[in-house]
Design a protein around this motif. Structure first.
Motif, mmCIF file in Angstrom:
data_model
loop_
_atom_site.group_PDB
_atom_site.id
_atom_site.type_symbol
_atom_site.label_atom_id
_atom_site.label_comp_id
_atom_site.label_asym_id
_atom_site.label_seq_id
_atom_site.Cartn_x
_atom_site.Cartn_y
_atom_site.Cartn_z
ATOM 1 N N SER A 24 0.807 -1.221 0.000
ATOM 2 C CA SER A 24 0.000 0.000 0.000
ATOM 3 C C SER A 24 0.840 1.270 0.000
ATOM 4 N N ASP A 25 2.154 1.147 -0.164
ATOM 5 C CA ASP A 25 3.056 2.307 -0.178
ATOM 6 C C ASP A 25 3.363 2.722 -1.612
ATOM 7 N N LEU A 26 3.208 4.007 -1.893
ATOM 8 C CA LEU A 26 3.564 4.579 -3.187
ATOM 9 C C LEU A 26 4.731 5.540 -2.991
ATOM 10 N N LEU A 27 5.808 5.336 -3.727
ATOM 11 C CA LEU A 27 6.949 6.247 -3.709
ATOM 12 C C LEU A 27 6.856 7.175 -4.907
ATOM 13 N N ILE A 28 7.066 8.461 -4.658
ATOM 14 C CA ILE A 28 6.973 9.483 -5.694
ATOM 15 C C ILE A 28 8.312 10.203 -5.775
ATOM 16 N N GLY A 29 9.006 10.036 -6.884
ATOM 17 C CA GLY A 29 10.256 10.757 -7.111
ATOM 18 C C GLY A 29 9.975 12.087 -7.775
ATOM 19 N N LEU A 30 10.570 13.170 -7.260
ATOM 20 C CA LEU A 30 10.265 14.521 -7.730
ATOM 21 C C LEU A 30 11.524 15.285 -8.093
ATOM 22 N N ARG A 31 11.338 16.305 -8.918
ATOM 23 C CA ARG A 31 12.430 17.192 -9.305
ATOM 24 C C ARG A 31 11.956 18.636 -9.249
ATOM 25 N N HIS A 32 12.941 19.559 -9.155
ATOM 26 C CA HIS A 32 12.681 20.993 -9.269
ATOM 27 C C HIS A 32 13.284 21.438 -10.598
ATOM 28 N N ARG A 33 12.444 21.614 -11.599
ATOM 29 C CA ARG A 33 12.916 21.923 -12.944
ATOM 30 C C ARG A 33 13.664 23.260 -12.974
ATOM 31 N N GLY A 34 14.833 23.234 -13.610
ATOM 32 C CA GLY A 34 15.616 24.446 -13.783
ATOM 33 C C GLY A 34 16.386 24.883 -12.566
ATOM 34 N N LYS A 73 19.153 23.688 -9.373
ATOM 35 C CA LYS A 73 20.093 22.688 -8.877
ATOM 36 C C LYS A 73 19.774 22.398 -7.409
ATOM 37 N N VAL A 74 18.680 21.663 -7.241
ATOM 38 C CA VAL A 74 18.176 21.336 -5.922
ATOM 39 C C VAL A 74 18.173 19.828 -5.777
ATOM 40 N N VAL A 75 18.518 19.333 -4.600
ATOM 41 C CA VAL A 75 18.542 17.901 -4.351
ATOM 42 C C VAL A 75 17.184 17.303 -4.733
ATOM 43 N N PRO A 76 17.165 16.208 -5.503
ATOM 44 C CA PRO A 76 15.876 15.599 -5.860
ATOM 45 C C PRO A 76 15.132 15.140 -4.614
ATOM 46 N N GLU A 77 13.814 15.098 -4.726
ATOM 47 C CA GLU A 77 12.983 14.727 -3.592
ATOM 48 C C GLU A 77 12.409 13.326 -3.770
ATOM 49 N N LEU A 78 12.034 12.727 -2.631
ATOM 50 C CA LEU A 78 11.346 11.449 -2.634
ATOM 51 C C LEU A 78 10.296 11.481 -1.535
ATOM 52 N N GLN A 79 9.056 11.154 -1.894
ATOM 53 C CA GLN A 79 7.964 11.125 -0.930
ATOM 54 C C GLN A 79 7.352 9.737 -0.871
ATOM 55 N N LEU A 80 6.829 9.389 0.305
ATOM 56 C CA LEU A 80 6.082 8.144 0.479
ATOM 57 C C LEU A 80 4.632 8.491 0.775
ATOM 58 N N LEU A 81 3.727 7.972 -0.061
ATOM 59 C CA LEU A 81 2.295 8.156 0.134
ATOM 60 C C LEU A 81 1.730 6.824 0.620
ATOM 61 N N ASP A 82 1.251 6.774 1.856
ATOM 62 C CA ASP A 82 0.781 5.505 2.401
ATOM 63 C C ASP A 82 -0.697 5.280 2.097
ATOM 64 N N GLY A 83 -1.234 4.156 2.558
ATOM 65 C CA GLY A 83 -2.605 3.785 2.238
ATOM 66 C C GLY A 83 -3.646 4.725 2.783
ATOM 67 N N THR A 84 -3.293 5.548 3.764
ATOM 68 C CA THR A 84 -4.238 6.508 4.329
ATOM 69 C C THR A 84 -4.226 7.842 3.592
ATOM 70 N N PHE A 138 23.534 16.544 -6.708
ATOM 71 C CA PHE A 138 22.704 17.639 -6.233
ATOM 72 C C PHE A 138 21.710 18.124 -7.288
ATOM 73 N N GLU A 139 21.906 17.732 -8.535
ATOM 74 C CA GLU A 139 20.985 18.134 -9.587
ATOM 75 C C GLU A 139 20.446 16.937 -10.360
ATOM 76 N N ALA A 140 20.537 15.749 -9.764
ATOM 77 C CA ALA A 140 20.089 14.534 -10.436
ATOM 78 C C ALA A 140 18.585 14.522 -10.636
ATOM 79 N N ILE A 141 18.157 13.885 -11.699
ATOM 80 C CA ILE A 141 16.754 13.601 -11.968
ATOM 81 C C ILE A 141 16.569 12.097 -11.814
ATOM 82 N N TRP A 142 15.518 11.692 -11.109
ATOM 83 C CA TRP A 142 15.274 10.262 -10.928
ATOM 84 C C TRP A 142 14.900 9.616 -12.258
ATOM 85 N N TYR A 143 15.627 8.558 -12.612
ATOM 86 C CA TYR A 143 15.294 7.758 -13.788
ATOM 87 C C TYR A 143 14.537 6.494 -13.409
#
Length: 376
Positions: free
Chosen positions: A52-62, A64-75, A93-98
């Motif tokens: 029931s866990d969803l991982l969401i990889g995020l970026r800040h376009r344009g 040079k910010v550390v990429p983000e990762l969020q966990l969205l649980d079943g609730t 520090f500027e990676a995009i999740w592939y």
């Protein structure tokens, strides 16, 4: 200019009454209604799911910010997962999740950022857990770089360990399919494909572009190019190992037409593989015993060489596949020989990833947003 892309979801019945007859005289099926999911200011780029866990990889376009990762649980609760780049690794520090792999305990992620004189992708590897965070593991230049460097496309976790998947300059010719495995100290190392089906030869070039897991092994999908005097034939193909990087076999996917490619796959007890044949959407089923068949009656949806196909979703006896046409999201519901096409309300633009959760919520990255609908 970005190529025109198509979005198609092959799904189970999404709302009451979706099983409407597809006869030309029948009324058009009701559109699928999507709602936007709040993920903050960043842009979602990749999804991963376990239970029931969803991982969401995020970026800040344009930026040079550390990429983000969020966990969205079943609730529905969103929790940030710490992302810890190495201070000595500027591209982290500027990676995009592939690609992000998650097995319920461990995380393995692949990031990339353009850099250097030729703007080649500089790859970064990250490991960890949702509790401890995702930590970058710096590699030396030759792990992923050099004159014979190819591409990377997927991170996977099997019961026997993790692997990174891509291509590399061929032992004989062209590019070979490549597997990287971890070694001590957080480093990763290329495995030798010599005399396996992962190796290209003067008469057969291998070209995978996506990887996932099936049981204890790995599945790669892409195409093989057969070379003979006055003949060049590109055919959709898959490669499967029995355990991590062992026991590889190659499967030529049936009914390849004049030119075909397998773009993406989802595997559970068997695999559903999506791609194109002669410029039109094609879907195959690959069973655990290696038997493959092309599913019949798939509506004519244009899919080109550069078009993105998110992994298909299996919902009971139905299949869910997302493709895009003229920036409009459509929903293709079906199984072998029986399909229904629907329009969508909400998302537009390029579609890059999709995940179905146990509660039948389907999450979709379209444009720069995350969207959600519920399958019945």
């Amino acid at each position: 200019m970005r190529r025109r892309t198509a979005i198609v979801v092959v799904a189970g019945v999404l709302t009451a009454g979706l099983a409407a007859c597809t006869d030309e005289k029948s009324a058009a099926p009701e559109p699928v209604v999507w709602s936007k999911v709040d993920v903050g200011a960043a842009e979602p780029v990749v999804l991963a799911q376990h239970s029931s866990d969803l991982l969401i990889g995020l970026r800040h376009r344009g930026a040079k910010v550390v990429p983000e990762l969020q966990l969205l649980d079943g609730t529905g609760k969103r929790t940030p997962i710490a992302v810890k780049p190495n201070p000595a690794s500027p591209y982290a520090f500027e990676a995009i999740w592939y690609s992000i792999a998650y097995d319920g305990k461990q995380l393995l992620a692949l990031g990339g950022a353009s850099g250097g004189a030729h703007s080649n992708t500089r790859w970064t590897v990250w490991t960890g857990t949702p509790q401890t965070g995702l930590v970058e593991r710096p590699q030396n230049f030759w792990t992923f770089g050099g004159q014979t460097a190819g591409d990377l496309f997927s991170a996977v976790l099997t019961p026997s360990g993790g692997a990174l998947l891509g291509t590399w300059g061929g032992v004989e010719t062209g590019n070979d399919a490549m597997v990287w495995l971890p070694k001590s100290g957080g480093m990763w190392t290329r495995q030798d494909p010599t005399k396996t089906v992962l190796q290209s030869t003067p008469s057969l070039l291998v070209g995978p572009g996506f990887g996932t897991t099936l049981g204890t092994g790995i599945v790669l999908v892409g195409s093989q190019v057969r070379l003979a005097p006055n003949v060049v034939a590109q055919e959709a193909a898959a490669w499967r190992s029995t355990k991590l990087n062992q026991g590889w076999t190659r499967i030529a996917l049936p009914e390849p037409g004049n030119r075909s490619q397998a773009n993406t796959a989802t595997c559970a007890e068997s695999c559903v593989i999506s791609g194109y044949v002669d410029g039109q959407l094609a879907i195959w089923q690959l069973d655990e015993d290696g038997t493959a068949k092309r599913l019949q009656g798939v509506p004519s949806i244009p899919v080109g060489d550069k078009d993105k196909l998110p992994p298909p979703v299996v919902n009971g006896e139905q299949i869910v596949q997302i493709v895009a046409q003229d920036n409009k999201v459509k929903v293709l519901t079906g199984r072998d020989g029986h399909w229904t096409v629907q329009e969508s309300q909400g998302p537009e633009g390029l579609v890059t990833d999709a995940v179905l959760m146990p509660d039948h919520k389907l999450y979709l990255i379209a444009g720069t947003s995350l969207w959600q609908t519920t399958l019945s």
